[in-house]
Design a protein around this motif. Structure first.
Motif, PDB file in Angstrom:
ATOM      1  N   PRO A 162       0.817  -1.224   0.000  1.00  0.00           N
ATOM      2  CA  PRO A 162       0.000   0.000   0.000  1.00  0.00           C
ATOM      3  C   PRO A 162       0.850   1.272   0.000  1.00  0.00           C
ATOM      4  O   PRO A 162       0.495   2.255  -0.650  1.00  0.00           O
ATOM      5  CB  PRO A 162      -0.840  -0.115   1.269  1.00  0.00           C
ATOM      6  CG  PRO A 162      -0.935  -1.589   1.516  1.00  0.00           C
ATOM      7  CD  PRO A 162       0.395  -2.136   1.065  1.00  0.00           C
ATOM      8  N   PHE A 163       1.986   1.254   0.712  1.00  0.00           N
ATOM      9  CA  PHE A 163       2.870   2.413   0.714  1.00  0.00           C
ATOM     10  C   PHE A 163       3.388   2.688  -0.701  1.00  0.00           C
ATOM     11  O   PHE A 163       3.374   3.825  -1.166  1.00  0.00           O
ATOM     12  CB  PHE A 163       4.054   2.197   1.661  1.00  0.00           C
ATOM     13  CG  PHE A 163       5.091   3.269   1.552  1.00  0.00           C
ATOM     14  CD1 PHE A 163       4.978   4.441   2.275  1.00  0.00           C
ATOM     15  CD2 PHE A 163       6.183   3.123   0.705  1.00  0.00           C
ATOM     16  CE1 PHE A 163       5.928   5.451   2.162  1.00  0.00           C
ATOM     17  CE2 PHE A 163       7.139   4.114   0.582  1.00  0.00           C
ATOM     18  CZ  PHE A 163       7.005   5.281   1.314  1.00  0.00           C
ATOM     19  N   LEU A 164       3.849   1.644  -1.381  1.00  0.00           N
ATOM     20  CA  LEU A 164       4.380   1.822  -2.736  1.00  0.00           C
ATOM     21  C   LEU A 164       3.306   2.304  -3.712  1.00  0.00           C
ATOM     22  O   LEU A 164       3.574   3.140  -4.572  1.00  0.00           O
ATOM     23  CB  LEU A 164       5.016   0.523  -3.232  1.00  0.00           C
ATOM     24  CG  LEU A 164       6.299   0.118  -2.508  1.00  0.00           C
ATOM     25  CD1 LEU A 164       6.725  -1.277  -2.948  1.00  0.00           C
ATOM     26  CD2 LEU A 164       7.404   1.132  -2.734  1.00  0.00           C
ATOM     27  N   LYS A 165       2.102   1.785  -3.560  1.00  0.00           N
ATOM     28  CA  LYS A 165       0.999   2.250  -4.423  1.00  0.00           C
ATOM     29  C   LYS A 165       0.684   3.724  -4.160  1.00  0.00           C
ATOM     30  O   LYS A 165       0.469   4.494  -5.094  1.00  0.00           O
ATOM     31  CB  LYS A 165      -0.244   1.395  -4.200  1.00  0.00           C
ATOM     32  CG  LYS A 165      -0.112   0.012  -4.788  1.00  0.00           C
ATOM     33  CD  LYS A 165      -1.370  -0.817  -4.539  1.00  0.00           C
ATOM     34  CE  LYS A 165      -1.232  -2.197  -5.127  1.00  0.00           C
ATOM     35  NZ  LYS A 165      -2.419  -3.024  -4.895  1.00  0.00           N
ATOM     36  N   ASP A 184       3.391   5.857  -5.663  1.00  0.00           N
ATOM     37  CA  ASP A 184       3.196   5.962  -7.104  1.00  0.00           C
ATOM     38  C   ASP A 184       2.135   7.018  -7.430  1.00  0.00           C
ATOM     39  O   ASP A 184       2.279   7.786  -8.372  1.00  0.00           O
ATOM     40  CB  ASP A 184       2.788   4.606  -7.677  1.00  0.00           C
ATOM     41  CG  ASP A 184       2.601   4.640  -9.176  1.00  0.00           C
ATOM     42  OD1 ASP A 184       3.453   5.216  -9.886  1.00  0.00           O
ATOM     43  OD2 ASP A 184       1.596   4.077  -9.659  1.00  0.00           O
ATOM     44  N   PHE A 185       1.096   7.063  -6.617  1.00  0.00           N
ATOM     45  CA  PHE A 185       0.020   8.028  -6.841  1.00  0.00           C
ATOM     46  C   PHE A 185       0.465   9.455  -6.512  1.00  0.00           C
ATOM     47  O   PHE A 185       0.252  10.378  -7.282  1.00  0.00           O
ATOM     48  CB  PHE A 185      -1.208   7.652  -6.017  1.00  0.00           C
ATOM     49  CG  PHE A 185      -2.326   8.638  -6.128  1.00  0.00           C
ATOM     50  CD1 PHE A 185      -3.143   8.649  -7.247  1.00  0.00           C
ATOM     51  CD2 PHE A 185      -2.551   9.568  -5.129  1.00  0.00           C
ATOM     52  CE1 PHE A 185      -4.173   9.569  -7.360  1.00  0.00           C
ATOM     53  CE2 PHE A 185      -3.574  10.491  -5.228  1.00  0.00           C
ATOM     54  CZ  PHE A 185      -4.390  10.487  -6.353  1.00  0.00           C
ATOM     55  N   HIS A 186       1.092   9.624  -5.362  1.00  0.00           N
ATOM     56  CA  HIS A 186       1.436  10.969  -4.889  1.00  0.00           C
ATOM     57  C   HIS A 186       2.678  11.533  -5.567  1.00  0.00           C
ATOM     58  O   HIS A 186       2.708  12.711  -5.909  1.00  0.00           O
ATOM     59  CB  HIS A 186       1.629  10.978  -3.372  1.00  0.00           C
ATOM     60  CG  HIS A 186       0.356  10.728  -2.637  1.00  0.00           C
ATOM     61  ND1 HIS A 186      -0.587  11.703  -2.458  1.00  0.00           N
ATOM     62  CD2 HIS A 186      -0.135   9.609  -2.047  1.00  0.00           C
ATOM     63  CE1 HIS A 186      -1.622  11.203  -1.784  1.00  0.00           C
ATOM     64  NE2 HIS A 186      -1.362   9.936  -1.525  1.00  0.00           N
ATOM     65  N   GLN A 187       3.707  10.743  -5.705  1.00  0.00           N
ATOM     66  CA  GLN A 187       4.952  11.132  -6.367  1.00  0.00           C
ATOM     67  C   GLN A 187       5.442  12.528  -5.989  1.00  0.00           C
ATOM     68  O   GLN A 187       5.755  13.354  -6.846  1.00  0.00           O
ATOM     69  CB  GLN A 187       4.803  11.032  -7.887  1.00  0.00           C
ATOM     70  CG  GLN A 187       4.631   9.619  -8.348  1.00  0.00           C
ATOM     71  CD  GLN A 187       4.712   9.479  -9.843  1.00  0.00           C
ATOM     72  OE1 GLN A 187       5.172  10.362 -10.559  1.00  0.00           O
ATOM     73  NE2 GLN A 187       4.263   8.349 -10.351  1.00  0.00           N
ATOM     74  N   TRP A 199       5.078  14.314   0.324  1.00  0.00           N
ATOM     75  CA  TRP A 199       4.318  13.150   0.774  1.00  0.00           C
ATOM     76  C   TRP A 199       5.264  12.101   1.343  1.00  0.00           C
ATOM     77  O   TRP A 199       5.006  11.514   2.389  1.00  0.00           O
ATOM     78  CB  TRP A 199       3.490  12.553  -0.369  1.00  0.00           C
ATOM     79  CG  TRP A 199       2.667  11.402   0.089  1.00  0.00           C
ATOM     80  CD1 TRP A 199       1.404  11.447   0.586  1.00  0.00           C
ATOM     81  CD2 TRP A 199       3.075  10.025   0.151  1.00  0.00           C
ATOM     82  NE1 TRP A 199       0.990  10.177   0.948  1.00  0.00           N
ATOM     83  CE2 TRP A 199       2.006   9.290   0.688  1.00  0.00           C
ATOM     84  CE3 TRP A 199       4.225   9.339  -0.199  1.00  0.00           C
ATOM     85  CZ2 TRP A 199       2.047   7.925   0.876  1.00  0.00           C
ATOM     86  CZ3 TRP A 199       4.276   7.968  -0.001  1.00  0.00           C
ATOM     87  CH2 TRP A 199       3.200   7.276   0.531  1.00  0.00           C
ATOM     88  N   PHE A 200       6.372  11.865   0.617  1.00  0.00           N
ATOM     89  CA  PHE A 200       7.334  10.869   1.088  1.00  0.00           C
ATOM     90  C   PHE A 200       7.879  11.239   2.463  1.00  0.00           C
ATOM     91  O   PHE A 200       7.955  10.391   3.355  1.00  0.00           O
ATOM     92  CB  PHE A 200       8.492  10.699   0.097  1.00  0.00           C
ATOM     93  CG  PHE A 200       9.522   9.726   0.588  1.00  0.00           C
ATOM     94  CD1 PHE A 200       9.310   8.367   0.467  1.00  0.00           C
ATOM     95  CD2 PHE A 200      10.681  10.170   1.206  1.00  0.00           C
ATOM     96  CE1 PHE A 200      10.244   7.457   0.948  1.00  0.00           C
ATOM     97  CE2 PHE A 200      11.619   9.269   1.684  1.00  0.00           C
ATOM     98  CZ  PHE A 200      11.401   7.915   1.546  1.00  0.00           C
ATOM     99  N   LEU A 201       8.267  12.488   2.640  1.00  0.00           N
ATOM    100  CA  LEU A 201       8.816  12.901   3.924  1.00  0.00           C
ATOM    101  C   LEU A 201       7.800  12.755   5.051  1.00  0.00           C
ATOM    102  O   LEU A 201       8.164  12.381   6.167  1.00  0.00           O
ATOM    103  CB  LEU A 201       9.339  14.341   3.839  1.00  0.00           C
ATOM    104  CG  LEU A 201      10.569  14.525   2.948  1.00  0.00           C
ATOM    105  CD1 LEU A 201      10.925  16.002   2.844  1.00  0.00           C
ATOM    106  CD2 LEU A 201      11.751  13.708   3.441  1.00  0.00           C
TER     107      LEU A 201
END
Length: 62
Positions: free
Chosen positions: A14-17, A20-23, A27-29
């Motif tokens: 779910p994190f990887l999906k 991929d959506f947010h890019q 968001w990553f931080l």
């Protein structure tokens, strides 16, 4: 074997999906702790486990 690889966390896919959506870096931080616990740490354990098992049979892992 301490730190043996037992698989990735249930939230890894779910994190990887979501990534991929947010890019976005923002968001990553905001979700970095999830990345660390669900992906990075288990991946490190996978590498350690493979190195140990390959060493037993005389194969090097680069």
């Amino acid at each position: 074997m301490e730190g043996a690889f037992t698989g990735f966390g249930q939230k890894a896919i779910p994190f990887l999906k979501a990534l991929d959506f947010h890019q976005s870096r923002e968001w990553f931080l905001e979700n970095r702790d999830l990345f660390e616990s669900e992906l990075r740490e288990p991946f490190g354990d996978l590498i350690d486990t493979l190195c140990e098992r390959f060493a037993v049979v005389g194969l090097g892992l680069r």
